[in-house]
Design an enzyme around this catalytic site. Structure first.
Site, PDB file in Angstrom:
ATOM      1  N   ILE A  11       0.800  -1.501   0.219  1.00 44.71           N
ATOM      2  CA  ILE A  11      -0.248   0.013  -0.068  1.00 44.71           C
ATOM      3  C   ILE A  11       1.025   1.300   0.288  1.00 44.71           C
ATOM      4  CG2 ILE A  11      -1.833  -1.239   1.657  1.00 44.71           C
ATOM      5  CD1 ILE A  11      -1.264   0.547   3.571  1.00 44.71           C
ATOM      6  N   SER A  12       2.219   1.391  -0.403  1.00 42.28           N
ATOM      7  CA  SER A  12       3.137   2.179  -0.403  1.00 42.28           C
ATOM      8  C   SER A  12       2.912   3.012  -1.487  1.00 42.28           C
ATOM      9  CB  SER A  12       4.583   1.717  -0.180  1.00 42.28           C
ATOM     10  OG  SER A  12       5.162   2.656  -0.035  1.00 42.28           O
ATOM     11  N   PRO A  13       2.966   3.900  -1.237  1.00 41.62           N
ATOM     12  CA  PRO A  13       2.591   5.516  -2.645  1.00 41.62           C
ATOM     13  C   PRO A  13       4.762   4.911  -3.454  1.00 41.62           C
ATOM     14  CG  PRO A  13       3.077   6.218  -0.812  1.00 41.62           C
ATOM     15  CD  PRO A  13       2.375   5.142  -0.451  1.00 41.62           C
TER      16      PRO A  13
END
EC number: 5.99.1.4
Length: 199
Positions: A11-13
């Protein structure tokens, strides 16, 4: 042959903004990548970081400027406030782990497929149907979403422990095993590229 351990959160941008640059760098230098998805929020807790929900408003305001700036610089679409974020990282991480074990597909594409689903497509990567679709789109058996659960859960926890022991504290985090050189952030990929050229 150099070996890169890539610690990531699905979920890391910032992992999303890395795109396929790691894969292109590794191919250029004949390096091998081991993808190590983990619970990024627990990694923050274990290494002195702060979860986004608990960060000071000034930090989050800056993040909300910096993400679109990087997306524009890299020519990548970005939804600053995705419909499904934060979301449970475990199911997509298990799928990556199972796919890596099974082989036969485009693993780098799969990882980016999950990240793109969150940050550009507003899809829920904890949903079984989404996971199966992304697995299939990158050459893997969609059934890995089910059959890989046990090994995925075991490895997912172990990846967190290995990350802490190896000195990782965020994502994306790249470690070259042979030299213990560590690179934190998609904006350090050029340095990783230069380092691999010296090996």
């Amino acid at each position: 042959m150099a070996h890169i351990d890539y610690y990531l959160g699905t979920i890391s941008p910032w992992c999303y903004l890395a795109g396929d640059r790691l894969e292109r760098i590794a191919a250029r230098h004949g390096a091998q990548i081991t993808y190590r998805p983990l619970d990024l929020l627990q990694l923050f807790d274990r290494t002195g970081g702060v979860r986004p929900a608990q960060r000071h408003a000034s930090r989050m305001d800056y993040r909300n400027q910096e993400l679109p700036r990087w997306a524009d610089h890299l020519g990548m679409p970005l939804t600053l406030k995705p419909a499904h974020w934060p979301v449970n990282m475990a199911p997509s991480s298990y799928a990556i782990i199972a796919a890596q074990e099974a082989g036969g597909g485009d693993l780098g594409g799969l990882v980016h497929g999950f990240l793109r689903a969150v940050w550009a497509e507003n899809r829920d990567i904890s949903d079984d149907a989404v996971i199966r679709d992304i697995l299939g789109a990158h050459g893997f058996d969609p059934a890995l979403a089910d059959t890989g659960l046990f090994v995925g859960a075991e490895t997912y926890g172990r990846n967190l422990e290995q990350a802490v022991a190896a000195g990782a504290f965020g994502a994306p985090f790249y470690i070259v095993r042979e030299t213990d050189q560590r690179f934190w952030g998609q904006d350090r990929l050029d340095f990783l590229d230069r380092h691999l050229a010296t090996l």
